[in-house]
Design an enzyme around this catalytic site. Structure first.
Site, short mmCIF file in Angstrom:
data_model
loop_
_atom_site.label_atom_id
_atom_site.label_comp_id
_atom_site.label_asym_id
_atom_site.label_seq_id
_atom_site.Cartn_x
_atom_site.Cartn_y
_atom_site.Cartn_z
N ARG A 1 12.68 72.43 89.05
CA ARG A 1 12.48 73.86 88.74
C ARG A 1 10.99 74.13 88.81
O ARG A 1 10.25 73.57 88.00
CB ARG A 1 13.05 74.13 87.34
CG ARG A 1 12.86 75.54 86.85
CD ARG A 1 13.36 75.66 85.40
NE ARG A 1 13.17 77.00 84.90
CZ ARG A 1 12.02 77.43 84.38
NH1 ARG A 1 10.97 76.66 84.30
NH2 ARG A 1 11.92 78.68 83.94
N LYS B 1 3.11 72.52 83.65
CA LYS B 1 3.13 72.31 82.21
C LYS B 1 1.87 71.62 81.70
O LYS B 1 1.16 70.95 82.43
CB LYS B 1 4.41 71.56 81.81
CG LYS B 1 5.60 72.53 81.88
CD LYS B 1 6.89 71.99 81.35
CE LYS B 1 7.92 73.14 81.44
NZ LYS B 1 9.28 72.68 81.22
N1 PMM Z 1 10.97 75.10 81.16
C1 PMM Z 1 10.67 76.36 80.84
C2 PMM Z 1 11.64 77.38 80.89
N2 PMM Z 1 12.90 77.10 81.30
N3 PMM Z 1 14.51 75.56 82.07
C3 PMM Z 1 14.84 74.31 82.39
N4 PMM Z 1 16.11 74.04 82.79
N5 PMM Z 1 13.95 73.29 82.32
C4 PMM Z 1 12.66 73.48 81.93
O1 PMM Z 1 11.88 72.50 81.88
C5 PMM Z 1 12.26 74.81 81.57
C6 PMM Z 1 13.23 75.83 81.65
C7 PMM Z 1 9.27 76.71 80.41
O2 PMM Z 1 8.45 76.99 81.50
P1 PMM Z 1 8.14 78.50 82.08
O3 PMM Z 1 7.70 79.33 80.89
O4 PMM Z 1 7.07 78.31 83.07
O5 PMM Z 1 9.38 79.04 82.73
#
Ligand code: PMM
Length: 266
Positions: free
Chosen positions: A247, A208
């Site tokens: 995650r 991030k």
């Molecule tokens: N961040 C993203 C997408 N899904 N789900 C959870 N539970 N927690 C998060 O911090 C989260 C998520 C955004 O990141 P990405 O686009 O790299 O998936």
């Protein structure tokens, strides 16, 4: 032992891996690689939550995620679906997903909490204040971790009222969602406020922007490898603060970091 959720984004524009896994076969292969690397759950998403990203129709999202979930779940792998849409959550659980991962904590789709209750799946409930097009306008906190915990508590109440058993709820403070720069560190520093709510806690720092912003003053460009290293460090620190799962995109790097942290703990 801390869980590692491996991210499989089947999107054209996710901020770090957008477009790479849009093809079903490639998404399945990527999921299997992440599982091999040590992922305890595969988190399958079909719509990007990236700042400025376009919304897509739930039907398109389902066309992307359902075949991938079916294949991975049929191999006995625990799968979650990353969606804010109730209809996608229901279709995903039908296809074998065991967890609905809703970064909006039920705020984006008024049908979501009822759909999750009906499905019997676990529910990862994220802290959220609005869609990515204007979420930074809502990033105002006096004491971020306290406010996030307070808002999560309200959402837990709504989820319970809709019939989701508290034991099925996983809390995520939503790193990067309506939180700018240092506010994310404030939330991580105050994780005890989130844990005090008494649920399993999931954290997503992977690649991030706030990590890159922290490293930028050191000169070299902050490429994916540096973001993965920073993510592995935050994962190891999160474990020390009692987090239930992290995650991540790069499962192998986080797995190694967690092994080393565990050895220290003895
Ligand atoms: N961040 C993203 C997408 N899904 N789900 C959870 N539970 N927690 C998060 O911090 C989260 C998520 C955004 O990141 P990405 O686009 O790299 O998936």
């Amino acid at each position: 032992m801390t869980g590692i959720w491996g991210i499989v984004n089947i999107t054209t524009d996710s901020f770090s891996d957008g477009g790479r896994y849009i093809d079903t076969e490639r998404a399945i292969a990527h999921g299997l690689e992440l599982r091999e690397a040590g992922a305890t759950v595969l988190d399958i998403g079909g719509e990007s939550t990236r700042p400025g990203s376009e919304r897509i129709a739930p039907e398109v999202e389902q066309q992307r995620v359902v075949p991938v979930i079916q294949e991975l779940a049929s191999r006995g792998i625990p799968v979650s679906v990353d969606t804010f849409n109730a209809s996608t959550a229901a279709a995903a659980v039908q296809a074998g997903a065991r967890i609905v991962n809703d970064v909006s904590g039920g705020l984006a789709d008024p049908e979501m909490l009822a759909a999750v209750a009906e499905s019997g799946a676990d529910y990862a409930l994220g802290h959220w204040r609005g869609h990515s097009d204007d979420m930074y306008a809502r990033a105002e906190y006096r004491r971020a971790s306290r406010e996030v915990a307070g808002e999560l508590r309200e959402r837990i109440g709504e989820a319970a009222a809709a019939g989701i058993a508290p034991s099925r709820i996983i809390l995520d403070p939503g790193i990067g969602f309506a939180k700018a720069g240092a506010q994310n560190w404030d939330v991580l520093r105050g994780l005890a406020d989130i844990s005090a709510l008494g649920h399993r806690v999931l954290i997503g720092t992977s690649r991030k922007r706030f990590l890159a912003e922290t490293l930028e003053p050191q000169g070299d460009p902050v490429d994916e490898a540096r973001r993965d290293l920073a993510t592995a460090v935050t994962s190891a620190l999160a474990v020390r603060h009692g987090v239930w799962a992290v995650r991540v995109h790069n499962v192998a790097a986080t797995r190694d970091a967690l092994s080393i942290a565990r050895a220290w703990e003895g």
